[in-house]
Design a protein around this motif. Structure first.
Motif, short mmCIF file in Angstrom:
data_model
loop_
_atom_site.label_atom_id
_atom_site.label_comp_id
_atom_site.label_asym_id
_atom_site.label_seq_id
_atom_site.Cartn_x
_atom_site.Cartn_y
_atom_site.Cartn_z
N ARG A 1 -90.36 -25.58 25.86
CA ARG A 1 -91.78 -25.88 26.08
C ARG A 1 -92.60 -25.86 24.78
O ARG A 1 -93.32 -26.82 24.50
CB ARG A 1 -92.33 -24.86 27.09
CG ARG A 1 -93.51 -25.33 27.89
CD ARG A 1 -93.10 -26.30 28.99
NE ARG A 1 -94.27 -26.73 29.75
CZ ARG A 1 -94.23 -27.56 30.78
NH1 ARG A 1 -93.08 -28.05 31.17
NH2 ARG A 1 -95.33 -27.90 31.41
N THR B 1 -90.98 -33.88 29.14
CA THR B 1 -89.93 -32.94 29.56
C THR B 1 -88.71 -33.60 30.17
O THR B 1 -87.60 -33.13 29.99
CB THR B 1 -90.49 -31.91 30.57
OG1 THR B 1 -91.33 -32.59 31.49
CG2 THR B 1 -91.26 -30.82 29.86
N SER C 1 -85.33 -33.72 26.50
CA SER C 1 -85.01 -32.90 27.67
C SER C 1 -84.43 -31.53 27.29
O SER C 1 -84.50 -30.59 28.07
CB SER C 1 -84.03 -33.65 28.58
OG SER C 1 -82.93 -34.11 27.83
N GLU D 1 -97.59 -31.83 28.47
CA GLU D 1 -96.18 -31.63 28.13
C GLU D 1 -95.23 -32.32 29.11
O GLU D 1 -94.12 -32.70 28.76
CB GLU D 1 -95.86 -30.14 28.06
CG GLU D 1 -96.52 -29.46 26.86
CD GLU D 1 -96.85 -28.00 27.12
OE1 GLU D 1 -96.04 -27.35 27.81
OE2 GLU D 1 -97.90 -27.53 26.65
N SER D 2 -95.69 -32.49 30.33
CA SER D 2 -94.83 -33.11 31.35
C SER D 2 -94.50 -34.56 30.99
O SER D 2 -93.58 -35.15 31.55
CB SER D 2 -95.51 -33.05 32.71
OG SER D 2 -96.68 -33.84 32.71
#
Length: 231
Positions: free
Chosen positions: A20, A10, A16, A6-7
């Motif tokens: 999550r 993000t 942004s 997921e990073s």
DNA sequence: TCATTAAGTATGC
DNA sequence: GCATACTTAATGA
């Protein structure tokens, strides 16, 4: 296909503002692919069935004129969406996308774009913002083409690439992807020969350093002056 | 000022 | 050793 982290998304503008779980859902619909340098990701006029997010590498956006001449429209840096024909309400790609360097991109089926835009707050607005910025850049280049001399255009092209994709190296800003004199000619509407001569002269004057497919801008300030003020 | 022609050298798989 | 990248000079629009 392994699960994507997921990073990856993000911190990127279009995502942004997503939660999550939303990012997880978006990622689970994505496919990750690798493209070697020089490989076309999609071609002008073809069915726009997918849109993309560049994770790593650089993309060259190319248009071909009626007489078969290539024009480099712009370059895409990591973290940017591309091939977003659905956002423009198009069903074919308006240009060809080539991997300027070895690249990795996520892709989604085009039909998901409207889904994302409707479901996720900020996705559409952020996407239109990048589209607007890109349009502004193209307009700027177009004006430059019409009003500036060749030397100023080439200087401007180098500065644009250094600004958008430059990494600081020991003796200046290094353009982060392989770039030939032919490529620069295709960005500025001139010939390889003229670009070659200009680079040779600027290297002698200490403004750039170049080897095969590789350019470092060693004196951006003087190059800005040459380009005619505005970057 | 710049493209074109032409004829070369350098570099890397 | 071959293709590709790059350089340089001459010529003329």
């Amino acid at each position: 296909m392994p699960k994507l982290d997921e990073s990856l998304l993000t911190d990127l503008p279009p995502f942004s503002r997503l939660s999550r779980p939303e990012i997880r859902a978006v990622l689970d619909q994505a496919t990750s692919r690798r493209y070697p340098e020089g490989r076309a990701i999609f071609r002008e006029g073809h069915d726009a069935d997918r849109f993309f997010l560049l994770l790593d590498g650089y993309i060259r956006v190319i248009r071909t004129t009626a007489d078969g001449e290539q024009i480099i429209v712009l370059h895409i840096a990591p973290g940017q969406l591309f091939g977003i024909a659905p956002a423009l309400r198009r069903d074919t790609y308006p240009a060809t996308a080539m991997a300027a360097a070895e690249s990795i991109a996520l892709e989604w089926p085009s039909r998901l774009w409207h889904d994302f835009a409707a479901r996720h707050d900020g996705f559409a607005t952020e996407t239109y913002k990048t589209l607007g910025e890109r349009l502004g850049e193209i307009q700027g280049t177009l004006t430059e083409m019409a009003t500036r001399a060749v030397e100023q255009r080439v200087a401007g092209a180098l500065l644009r690439m250094a600004n958008q994709s430059g990494r600081k190296s020991g003796d200046g800003i290094e353009i982060a992807f392989p770039i030939t004199r032919q490529n620069i000619a295709e960005m500025t509407g001139t010939t390889v020969h003229t670009v070659s001569r200009l680079l040779a002269a600027w290297q002698k004057d200490g403004m750039v350093k170049s080897t095969r497919k590789h350019i470092v801008v060693t004196d951006p300030h003087r190059l800005v002056l040459l380009s005619g003020g505005h970057g």
